[in-house]
Design a protein around this motif. Sequence first.
Motif, short mmCIF file in Angstrom:
data_model
loop_
_atom_site.label_atom_id
_atom_site.label_comp_id
_atom_site.label_asym_id
_atom_site.label_seq_id
_atom_site.Cartn_x
_atom_site.Cartn_y
_atom_site.Cartn_z
N MET A 47 38.95 44.34 46.89
CA MET A 47 40.14 44.43 45.79
C MET A 47 40.21 45.77 45.30
O MET A 47 39.28 46.41 44.99
CB MET A 47 40.25 43.17 45.09
CG MET A 47 39.00 43.44 44.05
SD MET A 47 39.31 42.06 42.89
CE MET A 47 40.79 42.56 42.18
N SER A 48 41.47 46.08 44.94
CA SER A 48 41.72 47.33 44.18
C SER A 48 41.63 47.07 42.73
O SER A 48 42.16 45.83 42.19
CB SER A 48 43.01 48.05 44.56
OG SER A 48 44.15 47.09 44.26
N LEU A 49 41.29 48.02 41.91
CA LEU A 49 41.28 47.70 40.24
C LEU A 49 42.52 48.31 39.53
O LEU A 49 42.87 49.50 40.04
CB LEU A 49 39.86 47.96 39.79
CG LEU A 49 38.75 47.59 40.25
CD1 LEU A 49 37.43 48.27 39.85
CD2 LEU A 49 38.51 46.00 39.52
N ASP A 50 42.89 47.71 38.78
CA ASP A 50 44.35 48.18 37.79
C ASP A 50 43.76 48.99 36.60
O ASP A 50 43.38 48.08 35.67
CB ASP A 50 45.09 47.07 37.84
CG ASP A 50 46.59 47.60 37.05
OD1 ASP A 50 46.29 48.59 36.72
OD2 ASP A 50 47.38 46.73 37.22
N PHE A 51 43.37 49.93 36.39
CA PHE A 51 42.97 50.71 35.24
C PHE A 51 44.19 51.48 34.54
O PHE A 51 44.33 52.34 33.89
CB PHE A 51 42.18 51.80 35.67
CG PHE A 51 40.63 51.25 35.91
CD1 PHE A 51 39.93 50.49 34.93
CD2 PHE A 51 40.19 51.51 37.18
CE1 PHE A 51 38.85 50.00 35.38
CE2 PHE A 51 38.96 51.12 37.66
CZ PHE A 51 38.31 50.33 36.71
N SER A 52 45.42 50.63 34.60
CA SER A 52 46.56 51.11 33.78
C SER A 52 46.61 51.00 32.38
O SER A 52 47.28 51.61 31.64
CB SER A 52 48.03 50.67 34.50
OG SER A 52 48.08 48.94 34.62
N SER A 53 46.04 49.93 31.96
CA SER A 53 45.75 49.39 30.58
C SER A 53 44.72 48.70 30.28
O SER A 53 44.10 47.95 31.27
CB SER A 53 47.04 48.53 30.05
OG SER A 53 47.12 47.27 30.43
N LEU A 54 44.01 48.59 29.15
CA LEU A 54 43.07 47.63 28.97
C LEU A 54 43.43 46.27 28.83
O LEU A 54 42.48 45.31 29.34
CB LEU A 54 42.23 48.15 27.44
CG LEU A 54 41.85 49.36 27.46
CD1 LEU A 54 41.36 49.75 25.94
CD2 LEU A 54 40.46 49.49 28.11
N ASP A 55 44.64 45.86 28.67
CA ASP A 55 45.04 44.58 28.63
C ASP A 55 45.07 44.14 30.06
O ASP A 55 44.50 42.96 30.49
CB ASP A 55 46.29 44.49 28.08
CG ASP A 55 46.20 44.50 26.33
OD1 ASP A 55 45.15 44.20 25.89
OD2 ASP A 55 47.26 44.62 26.15
N ARG A 56 45.28 44.90 31.24
CA ARG A 56 45.31 44.72 32.44
C ARG A 56 43.96 44.50 33.07
O ARG A 56 43.67 43.52 33.90
CB ARG A 56 46.45 45.69 33.40
CG ARG A 56 47.64 45.53 32.98
CD ARG A 56 48.38 46.43 33.96
NE ARG A 56 49.82 46.49 33.92
CZ ARG A 56 50.57 45.79 34.69
NH1 ARG A 56 50.09 44.86 35.47
NH2 ARG A 56 51.76 45.64 34.24
N VAL A 57 43.16 45.26 32.48
CA VAL A 57 41.92 45.26 32.87
C VAL A 57 41.17 43.81 32.52
O VAL A 57 40.54 42.88 33.41
CB VAL A 57 40.92 46.38 32.45
CG1 VAL A 57 39.27 46.01 32.69
CG2 VAL A 57 41.04 47.67 33.03
N ALA A 58 41.52 43.57 31.23
CA ALA A 58 40.84 42.31 30.68
C ALA A 58 41.44 40.97 31.38
O ALA A 58 40.83 39.99 31.74
CB ALA A 58 41.42 42.47 29.30
N ALA A 59 42.72 41.15 31.95
CA ALA A 59 43.21 40.18 32.47
C ALA A 59 42.80 39.84 33.97
O ALA A 59 43.17 38.79 34.60
CB ALA A 59 44.87 40.35 32.46
N SER A 60 42.05 40.80 34.71
CA SER A 60 41.80 40.92 36.16
C SER A 60 40.50 39.99 36.46
O SER A 60 40.26 39.55 37.49
CB SER A 60 41.50 42.36 36.59
OG SER A 60 40.00 42.63 35.98
N ALA A 61 39.87 39.34 35.32
CA ALA A 61 38.49 38.58 35.74
C ALA A 61 38.85 37.53 36.79
O ALA A 61 38.21 37.39 37.76
CB ALA A 61 38.00 38.05 34.62
N PRO A 62 39.96 36.73 36.52
CA PRO A 62 40.03 35.44 37.43
C PRO A 62 40.25 35.83 39.05
O PRO A 62 39.94 35.30 40.04
CB PRO A 62 41.37 34.79 36.98
CG PRO A 62 41.31 35.25 35.57
CD PRO A 62 40.81 36.54 35.39
#
Length: 335
Positions: free
Chosen positions: A1-16
Amino acid sequence: MSLDFSSLDRVAASAPALPAFDEEAASAARARQAELTKPPGSLGRLEDLAIFMAGWRGDPRPHVFDAQALVFAGNHGICAQGVSPFPPEVTAQMVANFERGGAAINQLCRHAGARLSVVPLDLDRPTADFTEGPAMTEDECLDAMRRGADAVESPDILILGEMGIGNSTVSAALAHACFGGTAADWIGRGTGADAAGMARKAEVVAAGIARHPEASGLQILAALGGREQAAICGAILAARAARIPVLLDGFICTAAAAPLFAADPAFLAHCQVGHMSLEPGHRRLCEALGQRPILELDMALGEGTGAAVALSVLRGALECHNGMATFAEAGVSGA
């Protein structure tokens, strides 16, 4: 899967959305352990490590054909506060030593069969002094996370370490912000601070926490961390996206991962702490993370050295798991 490093909030929301532990592969590995020519549980943590690897690699009989060790290096504006007996120039000097093959991590990686990459992160541009403002802007933090993620090259297991004068103070601040207590709870000798130096470190950490009371989760990383800590977090995320288990080093490396845990404990499910550092805050930190380090050897060097030693133990666990005969194969009566 690709990771979204556009914002810290998006990173934090990616865990599930990240890959989960493969229970089917782990169950098959557990069943194999029960059939090997030994009393059940007699190999202790070695059995647990084999099952851990099976679940994260999605393979009941996992192997480590390729081990990658990454050492990230950064410099810190907090050094202006007199928190280290060594000058920041030592960071670049040690990076050169790594590149020449002269450091402890070079020898331990060679022994454990890991390829080592050293990633210096803007050593001529230290982070800001976190007692005066955020150590990094969000964009600077995200850039370092991306660079950490990009350094992961699809190994079977990833070892993480660091180098950076002043980063034991940074680590104490990260741990304090994530898990509370007092500044003194997280302070240690680092590169050799005396009693006065440790008191100074505690003052600086307390000032940093007071300066950033609103920071939580990954915002803690930007407010108090360094580029090497952010890169470690990025590498952890890249490894998780590729189902690569991670061996974290000691106090500094584990503290770097703490903001991920603060954002969502699931972020560190594929990680093991390689060793219990002699730094006094590490035991408290491991307890907060629910981690039991593989080794306890009174090491406190950093560089990924404790994790590299733990790799040798992990290799032994997999040799037993994959190479031992079952009771049926050996013609030995089971219990």
